[in-house]
Enzyme design. Sequence first.
Site, short mmCIF file in Angstrom:
data_model
loop_
_atom_site.label_atom_id
_atom_site.label_comp_id
_atom_site.label_asym_id
_atom_site.label_seq_id
_atom_site.Cartn_x
_atom_site.Cartn_y
_atom_site.Cartn_z
N ALA A 143 -45.01 91.63 -35.21
CA ALA A 143 -43.71 92.29 -35.16
C ALA A 143 -43.63 93.42 -36.18
CB ALA A 143 -42.60 91.27 -35.42
N LYS A 194 -53.62 79.24 -30.33
CA LYS A 194 -54.25 80.11 -31.33
C LYS A 194 -53.57 79.96 -32.69
CE LYS A 194 -50.74 83.18 -31.21
NZ LYS A 194 -49.91 83.66 -32.32
#
Length: 339
Positions: A143, A194
Site C-alpha cells: 500500500a 504467503k
Amino acid sequence: MSRQKIAVLGPGSWGTALSQVLNDNGHEVRIWGNIPEQVDEINEFHTNKQYFKDIILDDDIKAYKDLSEALQGVDAILFVVPTKVTRLVAKQVAEILDHKVVIMHASKGLEPGTHERLSVILEEEIPASLRSEIVVVSGPSHAEETIVRDITLITAASKDLEAAKYVQRVFSNHYFRLYTNPDVIGVETAGALKNIIAVGAGALHGMGYGDNAKAAVITRGLAEITRLGVSLGADPLTYSGLSGVGDLIVTGTSPYSRNWRAGDALGRGEKLADIEKNMGMVIEGISTTKVAYELAQERNVYMPITTAIYQAIYEGKNIKEAIISMMTNEFRAENEWSK
C-alpha cells in the site's frame, strides 16, 4: 469506462490506497469505516495518518460511518476488512443491500475455524440475487508504494470472466494494472498462505541469517503453498504468477510487510503479544498459520515451514529450535508432494 459508484469497506492501508486508485480513474469512491475519528479525519483533513503520515488524499474521496448511506446506489462493493470480521460485515451488507452489485475483495486470509476462503464466505452470506460472482483482487502490492502511484501489477480472479474484466477496467491505469485469472482458489490461497512464509523470512532475518536462507525459505515456501493449494483444487500454474511467486517475493523480502516485520521481531526474541500490540495493524499471517497447519494435517500435505512457525507461535517452541528442527528433517526429493 463510465464513472462508477464504488463502496470501499475498510479504511486501512490497502483500502485507502485502492480508494485513491479508483478516484484517480474518475470513479465516485465511498470509504466506510467503524472508527468515527478516522472517518472524520478523512473527510475533514483528507489524511489517514495511522497508515500514511505524509499523504494527502483527494477531497473527492468521501468517508462514511453509516453503512447504509455508503451502499446507497453503488455499482460495486470492495471488501478490504480483516479476515476475522469479513463474515460479520458481509452479513450487514446483505441486510442493507437492495440492488445487485459487483462484489470484490482485496483481503488475504483464511477464516479460523471453518478454514474457508474469503470468496466462499461472501458467497455464503450475500445472496446470489444481490451480487456478481466474487472477484478477488490480489497480487504483489505494498500500500505504501501504491499510494505514491508506484507501478503495481496484480490479479483480478473470478469464476465469471466478465466480472473479472469489469474489475480490470475499473482499476487499471498507467501505474496500476490488473490481469484476469479464472483460478479463484489458487489466487486466494496464494495470497493467504504467503503471509506465513513472510513471517518465516522475517524470523530468519531477525535471527541474523543472510540471503542464502532468504532464498531457501521463499523457494521452499512456494513449494508448500503450492502443495496445499493444489490439494484444495487450485491450478499449480497460478503459483508461478503475480498472485503466487510475485506476492511471495514482495511480502517475504520487505520491511513494508507487517508479516515480515512480525517475523523479524519474533526472530529477535520479542513476545508475540508485544509484537501484535506494537504493530497497530492486523497480522494476517499469525491466524493463517493455524488454519494452514490444520488444513495440512487434515489433507496430509507436507508443510515443514508452516509447521515450524506454528510450533513457535502456538506451542511455545523457541523459533530458532523450530528452524533447526526443520533443517534436520529426513532427506527428501525437491519435487516430493506428499508426506
